[in-house]
Write a protein that holds these residues in place. Structure first.
Motif, PDB file in Angstrom:
ATOM      1  N   GLU A   1       9.899 -40.456  56.849  1.00  0.00           N
ATOM      2  CA  GLU A   1       8.992 -40.829  55.757  1.00  0.00           C
ATOM      3  C   GLU A   1       7.776 -41.576  56.288  1.00  0.00           C
ATOM      4  OE1 GLU A   1      10.034 -41.831  51.301  1.00  0.00           O
ATOM      5  OE2 GLU A   1      10.341 -43.619  52.557  1.00  0.00           O
TER       6      GLU A   1
ATOM      7  N   ARG B   1       5.525 -38.976  57.816  1.00  0.00           N
ATOM      8  CA  ARG B   1       4.861 -38.168  56.792  1.00  0.00           C
ATOM      9  C   ARG B   1       3.681 -38.924  56.193  1.00  0.00           C
ATOM     10  NH1 ARG B   1       5.399 -38.249  51.445  1.00  0.00           N
ATOM     11  NH2 ARG B   1       7.412 -39.338  51.411  1.00  0.00           N
ATOM     12  N   ARG B   2       3.858 -40.197  55.950  1.00  0.00           N
ATOM     13  CA  ARG B   2       2.765 -40.976  55.347  1.00  0.00           C
ATOM     14  C   ARG B   2       1.639 -41.210  56.348  1.00  0.00           C
ATOM     15  NH1 ARG B   2       6.948 -43.814  51.600  1.00  0.00           N
ATOM     16  NH2 ARG B   2       6.397 -42.657  49.707  1.00  0.00           N
TER      17      ARG B   2
ATOM     18  N   ALA C   1      -0.324 -37.925  56.555  1.00  0.00           N
ATOM     19  CA  ALA C   1      -1.106 -37.661  55.342  1.00  0.00           C
ATOM     20  C   ALA C   1      -2.475 -38.332  55.388  1.00  0.00           C
ATOM     21  CB  ALA C   1      -0.336 -38.123  54.110  1.00  0.00           C
TER      22      ALA C   1
ATOM     23  N   ASP D   1      -3.681 -42.559  50.722  1.00  0.00           N
ATOM     24  CA  ASP D   1      -3.190 -41.377  50.002  1.00  0.00           C
ATOM     25  C   ASP D   1      -2.925 -41.794  48.561  1.00  0.00           C
ATOM     26  OD1 ASP D   1      -2.012 -39.128  48.990  1.00  0.00           O
ATOM     27  OD2 ASP D   1      -0.403 -39.008  50.490  1.00  0.00           O
TER      28      ASP D   1
ATOM     29  N   ASP E   1      -2.475 -40.114  45.906  1.00  0.00           N
ATOM     30  CA  ASP E   1      -1.558 -39.297  45.107  1.00  0.00           C
ATOM     31  C   ASP E   1      -0.094 -39.687  45.328  1.00  0.00           C
ATOM     32  OD1 ASP E   1      -3.566 -37.653  43.934  1.00  0.00           O
ATOM     33  OD2 ASP E   1      -3.738 -36.579  45.845  1.00  0.00           O
ATOM     34  N   ASP E   2       0.163 -40.526  46.308  1.00  0.00           N
ATOM     35  CA  ASP E   2       1.532 -40.901  46.682  1.00  0.00           C
ATOM     36  C   ASP E   2       1.919 -42.211  45.991  1.00  0.00           C
ATOM     37  OD1 ASP E   2       3.978 -41.279  47.858  1.00  0.00           O
ATOM     38  OD2 ASP E   2       3.209 -41.505  49.914  1.00  0.00           O
TER      39      ASP E   2
ATOM     40  N   ASP F   1       4.786 -42.962  44.899  1.00  0.00           N
ATOM     41  CA  ASP F   1       6.092 -43.420  45.388  1.00  0.00           C
ATOM     42  C   ASP F   1       5.929 -44.459  46.499  1.00  0.00           C
ATOM     43  OD1 ASP F   1       7.429 -41.794  43.634  1.00  0.00           O
ATOM     44  OD2 ASP F   1       7.752 -40.171  45.088  1.00  0.00           O
ATOM     45  N   HIS F   2       4.826 -44.365  47.226  1.00  0.00           N
ATOM     46  CA  HIS F   2       4.539 -45.351  48.271  1.00  0.00           C
ATOM     47  C   HIS F   2       4.408 -46.745  47.654  1.00  0.00           C
ATOM     48  CE1 HIS F   2       1.889 -46.259  52.074  1.00  0.00           C
ATOM     49  NE2 HIS F   2       3.078 -46.798  52.166  1.00  0.00           N
TER      50      HIS F   2
END
Length: 306
Positions: free
Chosen positions: A239, A242-243, A246, A287, A289-290, A292-293
């Protein structure tokens, strides 16, 4: 430790995207939503194009209820100080008194060229006059007038209206300049902010500002000391990677220079900034749009620092 969310919309964000992030910021218990003040992207295509900082904050003032709203940093080259004082005071009224003004000299010459904005040489000298004017207009009592006669700006018989909702809008000054910047902060700032610096450099600059405040006749603790760092927090290595990917960054570099890693790692690093003198941290979220972060930072980082 106050935790705030800081966005860079010039990299590509509509108002609706920023509204979603601001609402998540409020719902998840963060202290404030801040944004940059830029009109040109720095890498990437910048689509759908820039949004204006104070128009954005005016909209968010009506669509949020609790969070503080502000800029890191409003570019002094973009607006005349008298006009800026009116804009910020109005947004403060619209928010019920939740606005903070970060004001800087302006530095990104390419965006000035792209949009036909003058890019003067004497930016720090202009910044000092701008801070003098903005704070002076707000501090002038109703029914009195404000005058200022400087090298760059001249105001005569200004009614100094409108007034903010707050008695005193917090003013943020920041930067890594070792001499003039601390002096400017000591004179005008309620908060001093360090952008993207190591713990060691942050501690050194805070020390300079504290010394300058005392030399100016203020208490060193009269100012809030804060840091802004890019965030890439994850529950596991996949994770985190991935972040980082991004936003076009490497995990190891972000671990060294930002707030990247597991929640435990990030809490530990924030602790090191606290030891350096910071009482407020701005998470730079790239980011947008994330969401959840943000939820992860709230539930597993902020919860440990409350």
């Amino acid at each position: 430790m106050d935790l705030r969310i800081f966005t860079e919309p010039q990299q590509g964000a509509s108002y609706d995207t920023l509204l979603s992030v601001a609402k998540a910021t409020e719902e998840l218990g963060f202290d404030a939503f801040f944004r940059s003040d830029h009109y040109l992207h720095m890498g990437g295509d910048g689509l759908p194009g820039p949004t204006d900082a104070w128009i954005t904050l005016a909209g968010l003032a009506r669509e949020t209820r609790r969070i503080r709203l502000g800029t890191l940093m409003t570019a002094g080259t973009f607006r005349l100080p008298g006009v800026l004082a009116i804009q910020v005071a109005q947004v403060d009224q619209m928010s019920g008194g939740r606005v903070e003004l970060g004001l800087g000299a302006g530095w990104y010459e390419a965006e000035h060229t792209a949009y036909g904005i003058p890019f003067p040489k004497e930016k720090l000298a202009r910044l000092e006059e701008q801070l003098d004017i903005v704070t002076g207009l707000w501090a002038t009592k109703a029914g009195e007038t404000f005058d200022f006669h400087g090298k760059f700006y001249d105001l005569t018989d200004s009614p100094a209206l409108p007034k903010p909702a707050q008695t005193k809008i917090p003013v943020l000054v920041g930067g890594l300049g070792t001499t003039r910047t601390p002096r400017i902060a000591a004179r005008y700032a309620d908060e001093f902010n360090i952008p993207f610096a190591s713990v060691e450099d942050t501690a050194s600059q805070f020390g300079r500002v504290r010394a300058a405040a005392e030399e100016a006749g203020r208490g060193a603790d009269d100012l809030v000391y804060s840091a802004v760092l890019v965030a890439a927090v994850g529950r596991d290595e996949a994770e985190i990677a991935r972040r980082a990917a991004a936003i076009g960054r490497e995990v190891d570099e972000l671990r060294a220079n930002g707030l990247a890693g597991s929640p435990a790692e990030v809490v530990d690093k924030i602790g090191r900034y606290a030891e350096a003198g910071a009482s407020r941290i701005y998470f730079q979220i790239l980011d947008l749009d994330d969401l959840d972060h943000l939820e992860l930072i709230s539930s597993e980082v902020q919860s440990q620092l409350a």
